[in-house]
Design an enzyme around this catalytic site. Structure first.
Site, PDB file in Angstrom:
ATOM      1  N   SER A   1       0.835  -1.195   0.000  1.00  0.00           N
ATOM      2  CA  SER A   1       0.000   0.000   0.000  1.00  0.00           C
ATOM      3  C   SER A   1       0.868   1.243   0.000  1.00  0.00           C
ATOM      4  O   SER A   1       1.942   1.259   0.619  1.00  0.00           O
ATOM      5  CB  SER A   1      -0.910   0.011   1.234  1.00  0.00           C
ATOM      6  OG  SER A   1      -1.525   1.271   1.407  1.00  0.00           O
TER       7      SER A   1
ATOM      8  N   TYR B   1      -1.420  -0.292  10.228  1.00  0.00           N
ATOM      9  CA  TYR B   1      -1.448  -0.703   8.822  1.00  0.00           C
ATOM     10  C   TYR B   1      -0.206  -0.206   8.095  1.00  0.00           C
ATOM     11  O   TYR B   1       0.476  -0.970   7.394  1.00  0.00           O
ATOM     12  CB  TYR B   1      -2.712  -0.164   8.153  1.00  0.00           C
ATOM     13  CG  TYR B   1      -2.905  -0.638   6.724  1.00  0.00           C
ATOM     14  CD1 TYR B   1      -3.313  -1.944   6.465  1.00  0.00           C
ATOM     15  CD2 TYR B   1      -2.692   0.219   5.643  1.00  0.00           C
ATOM     16  CE1 TYR B   1      -3.503  -2.389   5.163  1.00  0.00           C
ATOM     17  CE2 TYR B   1      -2.883  -0.219   4.333  1.00  0.00           C
ATOM     18  CZ  TYR B   1      -3.292  -1.513   4.102  1.00  0.00           C
ATOM     19  OH  TYR B   1      -3.474  -1.951   2.813  1.00  0.00           O
TER      20      TYR B   1
END
Length: 246
Positions: A144, A157
């Site tokens: 990501s 995350y």
């Protein structure tokens, strides 16, 4: 329809929905036998139906990716049944909490790291010997842009994905002279359930679908793909290397 992945075995994690589901289906259409791993039995069965409708085949593995012993048993089962693994797609991930770091409970932190990082480390440990038995082992891990942005309130995350990127780059360097090609794939914002949780006010119709993204993962799984240790960005189509901070 061409089947460049005929007779090849592809393991896909997080295969019951989203990018994992779409990637598993796209690889099956290209001829691969899919080993589909996910927690949700119903989602796996839907995937199996879709793959069969395309004339493909799949082995369904209901497994929480944080079950490290389960990953080890899966590796042993693949060795016994197929003697090799040609493709590994590490897609399973969780969003984790969206909070300031000081407000995050230890369990939420550990759960996010366990899924996004430690499970992929165990996959590497258990699947590398099988990938070495392939004439062209290919591994792709979904990352990501948050990993590089260090986005506020997305700590677990962002940190787990940044660590995943380093883990994958280390493995790519270790296997650079072998028949395994290892890369990172950044899909960007995609119309998935996870994205909807993190960005509830966003119009999903403005985002590309998992199926669109999956078509760009398939080339990284082909025997003809030769790059390793790269960051492949879906939005720009660029294949990028890593550099020290300027």
């Amino acid at each position: 329809m061409t089947t460049p992945l005929a007779s090849r075995i592809a393991l896909v994690t997080g295969a019951s929905r989203g990018i994992g589901y779409a990637t598993a289906l796209a690889l099956a259409k290209a001829g691969a036998h899919i080993v589909a791993v996910a927690r949700t039995q119903g989602g796996l069965e839907e995937l199996d139906d879709a793959i069969r409708a395309e004339g493909g085949s799949a082995t369904l593995v209901p497994l929480n990716i944080t079950d490290l012993d389960g990953i080890s048993r899966l590796g042993a089962a693949l060795h016994e049944r197929h003697g090799k693994l040609d493709i590994l797609v590490g897609n399973a991930g969780v969003a984790g909490p969206s909070s300031p770091l000081g407000h995050i409970e230890m369990k939420a932190w550990n759960d996010t790291v366990a899924t996004n990082l430690t499970a992929n480390f165990q996959l590497i440990r258990c699947m590398e010997p099988l990938l070495q038995q392939s004439d062209a082992g290919r591994a792709v891990f979904v990352t990501s842009g948050t990993a590089n942005k260090a986005s506020a309130y997305r700590g677990p995350y962002a940190v787990s994905k940044a660590a995943l990127e380093t883990l994958v780059r280390v493995w790519a360097n270790e296997t650079a002279t072998k028949n395994i090609r290892v890369n990172l794939f950044n899909p960007g914002p995609v119309r998935t359930h996870m994205r909807a949780i993190v960005m509830p006010g966003e119009d999903p119709e403005t985002l590309d679908t998992p199926a669109q993204v999956a078509e760009h993962i398939v080339p990284l799984c082909l025997p003809s793909w030769t790059e390793t240790g790269k960051f492949v960005d879906y939005k720009t189509g660029k294949v990028m290397g890593f550099h020290a901070p300027a």
